[in-house]
Design an enzyme around this catalytic site. Structure first.
Site, short mmCIF file in Angstrom:
data_model
loop_
_atom_site.label_atom_id
_atom_site.label_comp_id
_atom_site.label_asym_id
_atom_site.label_seq_id
_atom_site.Cartn_x
_atom_site.Cartn_y
_atom_site.Cartn_z
N GLU A 1 -18.23 -0.32 22.49
CA GLU A 1 -19.34 -0.11 21.58
C GLU A 1 -20.08 1.18 21.48
O GLU A 1 -20.23 1.59 20.50
CB GLU A 1 -20.14 -1.43 21.74
CG GLU A 1 -19.76 -2.65 21.08
CD GLU A 1 -20.53 -3.80 21.42
OE1 GLU A 1 -21.44 -3.89 22.51
OE2 GLU A 1 -20.61 -4.56 20.49
N TYR B 1 0.87 -1.30 0.05
CA TYR B 1 -0.09 0.02 -0.09
C TYR B 1 0.99 1.29 0.16
O TYR B 1 1.86 1.27 0.63
CB TYR B 1 -0.72 0.18 1.27
CG TYR B 1 -2.05 -1.16 1.14
CD1 TYR B 1 -2.27 -1.78 0.26
CD2 TYR B 1 -2.71 -1.42 2.61
CE1 TYR B 1 -3.01 -2.88 0.19
CE2 TYR B 1 -3.62 -2.30 2.51
CZ TYR B 1 -3.85 -3.11 1.26
OH TYR B 1 -4.95 -4.02 1.54
#
Ligand code: NI
Length: 404
Positions: free
Chosen positions: A375, A297
């Site tokens: 979360e 990348y």
């Protein structure tokens, strides 16, 4: 609509996001082929009135929220793939597939993007322009973003934004950076070739082993003597293989490792310097060598103007004190780099440290078999996705316009 309204709307979709995230966490999929993940995404965003297109030969989803009114297009991206590794979190929704784990938080990225689609679909009548949701497979080494770009994911796109969770940054805090934010990552192989022989008579052979050892050291000297310390590179030799038994000089010795850099200039300089250094060392010993560089990348470069603008959007949304400007890039790599090569935009990092960790820096990081995230931070991330999209459309894509 910014500030409390966005945060409240994101909180409302948090249960949907937690539900999706846990389903994906239980059933992690690898690489470019994520049929279960794709089906769960499609199910979660159906009935939102989005124009959906799935990828050819990979499980990508492009979902467009087209307001039907003229305006710019902003792309929001979430990656969806997991890692081939065991999970040891003990979570009730831990991976049910052996040696697969969502250890980089891409399950949360997917859920946040789906959450943003829910909130933004509800705002459709107030917006002008288009929002494109890019659900991407194959971030962990398969270059899914590059394939999606080839399949026209950026057609008509004016700007792009992505979030990556950071489980060892305090919950709800955004890290951001102008310019290079993540490194390039290339792999190399060097094969040093001599002439095999008896260990007792090296003068009748041509021993590749001492030359290989010199190459390991010469590459480190090359980096420190020839690369600007303020435009750095890391060259790490991780493999050194040769020989089969104590009394035989082998014909070949193989070296392998990685090259990381935070500018394309330094990246290319390392490739060139590595070839010259290896050729020089082996020539000194009458040997030969082959250098193979596998390009990975590229450097992830945030557009400075867009990054500053998105940080202002975050400050407007959450109040001051929820963002910090990073002083250095991360040496990990990210294929969102292929998107940022084509359109201005930025990747921000979202602090997601579980609150039970007294010191975030001690919390297991991404790619750890014990990585966990809070979360609730997904609502914060979704709120920023929404705020960035709304602000960009309301400004008509003009980053100098007032934010609102
Ligand atoms: Ni990741």
């Amino acid at each position: 609509m910014l500030g409390e309204a966005v945060i409240g709307a994101a909180q409302e979709v948090l249960p949907t996001m937690v539900d999706l995230r846990r389903r994906l966490h239980r059933h992690p999929e690898l690489g470019l082929d994520l049929p279960y993940t794709q089906s769960q995404v499609l199910e979660t965003i159906e009935n939102l009135g989005l124009r959906i297109e799935v990828g050819k030969g990979l499980s990508s989803v492009i979902a467009d929220l087209d307001t039907g009114r003229p305006g710019p297009t902003i792309l929001l991206r979430g990656d969806m793939d997991a890692l081939p590794m065991p999970e040891d979190t003990g979570l009730e929704f831990a991976s049910e597939v052996e040696n697969r784990m969502h250890a980089c938080g891409h399950d949360a990225h997917t859920a946040m993007l789906a959450g943003a689609a829910h909130v933004l679909a509800g705002l459709r009548e107030t917006l002008s322009g288009r929002i494109r949701f890019m659900f991407q497979p194959g971030e962990e080494g398969s270059g899914g973003a590059a394939i999606m770009v080839e399949q026209d994911a950026l057609d008509g796109v004016d700007a792009a934004f992505a979030l990556h969770v950071a489980p060892n940054v305090p919950d709800g805090i955004f890290g951001w950076k102008q310019g290079p934010a993540l490194a390039s990552a290339d792999e190399f192989e060097i094969i040093v070739t001599g002439r095999g022989g008896h260990a007792s008579t090296p003068h009748w052979a041509a021993d590749p082993t001492p030359a290989a050892a010199e190459i390991v050291l010469a590459l480190q000297a090359m980096v420190t003597r020839q690369i600007d310390v303020f435009d750095p590179a890391i060259v790490t030799v991780t493999m050194l293989q040769g020989g089969t038994v104590n009394n035989v000089i082998p014909e070949h010795v193989k070296l392998g490792g990685t090259i990381r850099a935070v500018s394309e200039r330094t990246r290319h300089a390392v490739w060139e310097n590595m070839r010259r250094t290896v050729d020089g060392v082996v020539a000194a010993h009458g040997l030969s060598a082959e250098v193979v560089i596998h390009q990975g990348y590229p450097v992830t470069v945030n557009n400075p103007e867009f990054a500053r603008w998105a940080a202002s959007v975050a400050d407007t949304t959450f109040g001051l004190g929820h963002t910090y400007e990073m002083t250095s890039p991360l040496m990990g790599a990210e294929d969102f780099s292929y998107v940022l090569q084509k359109v201005p935009g930025a990747m921000f990092f979202l602090g997601a440290c579980p609150p039970e960790n007294p010191n975030p820096f001690d919390a297991p990081s991404c790619h750890s078999n014990r990585m966990m995230l809070h979360e609730g931070s997904m609502a914060t991330g979704t709120a920023l996705h929404v705020a960035v999209a709304v602000s960009y459309l309301n400004a008509g894509g003009d980053l100098n316009a007032p934010i609102g």
